[in-house]
Design a protein around this motif. Structure first.
Motif, mmCIF file in Angstrom:
data_model
loop_
_atom_site.group_PDB
_atom_site.id
_atom_site.type_symbol
_atom_site.label_atom_id
_atom_site.label_comp_id
_atom_site.label_asym_id
_atom_site.label_seq_id
_atom_site.Cartn_x
_atom_site.Cartn_y
_atom_site.Cartn_z
ATOM 1 N N CYS A 28 0.853 -1.187 0.000
ATOM 2 C CA CYS A 28 0.000 0.000 0.000
ATOM 3 C C CYS A 28 0.887 1.234 0.000
ATOM 4 C CB CYS A 28 -0.913 -0.005 1.226
ATOM 5 S SG CYS A 28 -1.896 1.501 1.401
ATOM 6 N N PRO A 29 0.743 2.156 -0.968
ATOM 7 C CA PRO A 29 1.597 3.344 -1.009
ATOM 8 C C PRO A 29 1.304 4.341 0.117
ATOM 9 C CG PRO A 29 -0.116 3.475 -2.676
ATOM 10 C CD PRO A 29 -0.227 2.118 -2.062
ATOM 11 N N VAL A 30 0.195 4.148 0.827
ATOM 12 C CA VAL A 30 -0.176 5.078 1.901
ATOM 13 C C VAL A 30 0.362 4.622 3.251
ATOM 14 C CG1 VAL A 30 -2.104 6.139 3.153
ATOM 15 C CG2 VAL A 30 -2.248 5.808 0.676
ATOM 16 N N CYS A 31 0.060 3.334 3.618
ATOM 17 C CA CYS A 31 0.446 2.856 4.950
ATOM 18 C C CYS A 31 1.528 1.785 4.922
ATOM 19 C CB CYS A 31 -0.777 2.342 5.703
ATOM 20 S SG CYS A 31 -1.495 0.839 4.976
ATOM 21 N N GLY A 32 1.875 1.281 3.735
ATOM 22 C CA GLY A 32 2.945 0.296 3.618
ATOM 23 C C GLY A 32 2.550 -1.132 3.908
ATOM 24 N N THR A 33 1.242 -1.408 4.073
ATOM 25 C CA THR A 33 0.783 -2.774 4.339
ATOM 26 C C THR A 33 1.055 -3.685 3.145
ATOM 27 O OG1 THR A 33 -0.945 -1.985 5.826
ATOM 28 C CG2 THR A 33 -1.232 -4.191 4.908
ATOM 29 N N LYS A 34 1.631 -4.861 3.414
ATOM 30 C CA LYS A 34 1.924 -5.809 2.346
ATOM 31 C C LYS A 34 0.647 -6.505 1.889
ATOM 32 C CE LYS A 34 6.570 -6.935 4.050
ATOM 33 N NZ LYS A 34 7.440 -8.028 4.564
ATOM 34 N N VAL A 35 0.553 -6.748 0.601
ATOM 35 C CA VAL A 35 -0.553 -7.458 -0.061
ATOM 36 C C VAL A 35 -1.844 -6.649 -0.040
ATOM 37 C CG1 VAL A 35 -1.943 -9.551 -0.162
ATOM 38 C CG2 VAL A 35 0.469 -9.705 0.458
ATOM 39 N N LEU A 36 -2.279 -6.253 -1.230
ATOM 40 C CA LEU A 36 -3.552 -5.561 -1.394
ATOM 41 C C LEU A 36 -4.644 -6.557 -1.755
ATOM 42 C CD1 LEU A 36 -2.333 -2.474 -3.480
ATOM 43 C CD2 LEU A 36 -2.622 -2.637 -1.007
ATOM 44 N N LEU A 37 -5.890 -6.093 -1.725
ATOM 45 C CA LEU A 37 -7.033 -6.950 -2.036
ATOM 46 C C LEU A 37 -7.658 -6.542 -3.365
ATOM 47 C CD1 LEU A 37 -8.817 -7.007 1.444
ATOM 48 C CD2 LEU A 37 -7.131 -8.629 0.548
ATOM 49 N N ILE A 38 -8.078 -7.534 -4.155
ATOM 50 C CA ILE A 38 -8.778 -7.269 -5.412
ATOM 51 C C ILE A 38 -10.274 -7.414 -5.158
ATOM 52 C CG2 ILE A 38 -9.076 -7.927 -7.827
ATOM 53 C CD1 ILE A 38 -6.296 -9.193 -7.728
ATOM 54 N N LYS A 39 -11.001 -6.329 -5.307
ATOM 55 C CA LYS A 39 -12.451 -6.352 -5.134
ATOM 56 C C LYS A 39 -13.111 -5.927 -6.442
ATOM 57 C CE LYS A 39 -12.570 -5.483 -0.139
ATOM 58 N NZ LYS A 39 -13.445 -6.588 0.263
#
Length: 532
Positions: free
Chosen positions: A493-504
């Motif tokens: 996530c470019p905002v908070c740096g969380t690894k792995v995004l979700l596809i919705k």
């Protein structure tokens, strides 16, 4: 859920470690519907209210509430064991759910002994030709018990703002700003939630606080209902069992019978009636219905539709693969079909696409494919069975042999053969060795996305729940229990740096990438590449 709530309440009753105070039971016995409060608890809470909120919030005499009919008065009402143990004071020692439940119990107990809230109400009748329009409004002038406990504070605040009326005088002429016609239609009653079902049980005198959680658990575990968006929806099994029982045991399935039985049990407990007399009176009626059911009761119910082959009525029957439609003329007519229900609950037979045998040919043996019905609906199977066991789904997807081997999982770990993507009759994808049936090795289909759990070296793979729903889990299970319901995407996530995004996906089927961290609102359009 009711089961979870009772479990949390049990822990609060048995005791929680409050540090220097040691193990302390925070609430009284919770399996009760009594409204009775002990005198010492009334004295303590009245002193607390007067000292904390002021004398204006304390009524002259304690508020007394009448317990519901048949309540178990052996126990007090559910209350905190000490009003001095406020939610703020015990918060450091409780879990999130424990604190939420304790806060409700503490606030309701304190509020029940406070003065009533006071509102100033205004009503204006406005004459417009032959019509009379009425406007009502109210303003809170004294908060009373709502300073401690207000079930719908947000919604109540909105209603209060909407209900404010401007200063008006008698016979004042008003200017029409706008006229908004409104038409209301009768709506069907909403489906039960756990809370509304328990409330209905209470209102009809069915069950006790000690049995509500068990009742809810039973109808779930026996698959009589399923939960959709927090509401109960009856399953086909629930329809069938209910219809059969109501038809063959009408008296026992009557709500009034269950409520009466609860009353009889209470009278037995109080010594007002002998249990043998109650049992004898019940069994005399029940024995007649039981013998009748043994002779006449069938494990089927009319479906309300006709057999398309012979015109006889169709019935709903139960088989090893679940419920299905069958012709009542069996064995003369062997027609069967899966079914579903429309928005009005009516049975609708499954529509099977017409497939010409000449159009679909088995690519393994050259014989024509025919339509068969299985546990998960209709599918195409080779007419050369059992010599040829090739199958396909009706949409053309091969159910047993499909696709190219994935680049990262192309080699079988057992025999060294290639792993290929296969699709089960249920529509679930998986990896299987090309040397089947000599090699029966199978694996979950990998997403290629590394597990984001700290310190884990696993990869997220595609799995299926017991109900057939797709989810994504780490292949290092049970060492790593990381799971996702949405398809993962390997990007930070470019905002908070969380690894792995979700596809919705939205209602139009357009993909959206979103951050999975709660509170982060990052999202952007998802444009799949050829490898996604």
């Amino acid at each position: 859920s009711a089961k979870k709530t009772m479990s949390i309440a049990q822990a609060l009753y048995e005791g929680v470690d409050l540090g220097p105070r040691g193990q302390v039971g925070l609430i009284t016995y919770m399996r009760t519907d009594s409204f009775r409060i002990a005198d010492d608890a009334l004295i303590a809470v009245r002193e607390f209210i007067g000292h904390t909120y002021g004398p204006e919030f304390l009524p002259e005499r304690p508020n007394v509430y009448k317990s519901p009919k048949g309540a178990q008065e052996a126990h007090e009402a559910i209350r905190p064991t000490s009003v001095e143990l406020t939610p703020d004071e015990v918060a450091p020692f409780l879990g999130k759910d424990q604190l939420a439940l304790y806060t409700i119990i503490w606030r309701r107990f304190v509020a029940c002994q406070m003065s009533a809230a006071e509102y100033q109400q205004t009503q204006a009748n406005i004459q417009a030709g032959e019509g009379v329009f009425r406007a009502s409004g109210s303003i809170m002038i004294f908060k009373g018990f709502t300073i401690v406990y207000d079930e719908g504070s947000a919604s109540n605040s909105d209603r209060t703002e909407e209900g404010l009326l401007p200063p008006l005088k008698k016979n004042q002429v008003l200017d029409l700003d706008r006229l908004e016609p409104a038409q209301h239609f009768t709506q069907p009653p909403p489906r039960f939630t756990e809370a509304s079902l328990i409330k209905a049980l209470e209102e009809n005198g069915i069950g006790r606080p000690s049995t509500y959680a068990t009742i809810i658990s039973n109808i779930n575990q026996r698959a009589y209902v399923r939960v959709e968006k927090g509401k109960f929806r009856p399953t086909e099994l629930g329809f069938l069992v209910t219809d059969l029982l109501v038809k063959n045991f009408p008296e026992i399935m009557d709500i009034r019978f269950t409520a009466q039985m609860e009353g009889d049990l209470d009278r037995i407990e109080r010594g007002q009636v002998r249990w043998t007399n109650v049992l004898k009176k019940f069994y005399e009626r029940f024995q007649h219905e039981l013998e009748k059911a043994k002779a006449e009761m069938k494990g089927e119910m009319p479906a309300g539709v006709e057999c398309p082959e012979c015109g006889r009525p169709m019935v709903i029957r139960s088989g090893r693969n679940g419920l299905f439609l069958a012709c009542s003329g069996y064995p003369e007519c062997t027609y069967t079909s899966n079914f579903e229900r429309d928005e009005k609950g009516r049975v609708v037979a499954e529509k099977i696409p017409e497939v010409s045998e000449a159009e679909v040919v088995c690519e393994k043996c050259g014989k024509p494919m025919v339509v068969k019905r299985g546990r998960f609906g209709a599918f195409l199977a080779c007419s050369g069975y059992p010599k040829c066991k090739n199958t396909k789904s009706l949409n053309g997807v091969d159910a047993t042999d499909n696709g190219e081997p994935p680049p990262e999982q192309s080699v079988c770990k057992v025999c060294g053969g290639k792993m290929v993507v296969k699709v089960s009759k249920k529509g679930q994808r998986f990896l299987a060795c090309e040397n089947y049936p000599k090699c029966t090795n199978t694996e979950s289909l990998s997403t290629g996305v590394p597990c984001p759990q700290e310190g884990c070296t696993g990869t997220l793979v595609e799995r299926f729940s017991k109900k057939g729903k797709v989810f994504y889990a780490c292949d290092q299970y049970p060492k790593c229990r990381f799971t996702l319901w949405d398809r993962p995407f390997d990007e930070k996530c470019p905002v908070c740096g969380t690894k792995v995004l979700l596809i919705k996906y939205d209602k139009n089927g357009k993909g959206i990438l979103r951050c999975r961290k709660k509170g982060c609102n990052f999202s952007r359009p998802f444009e799949p590449s050829s490898t996604d």
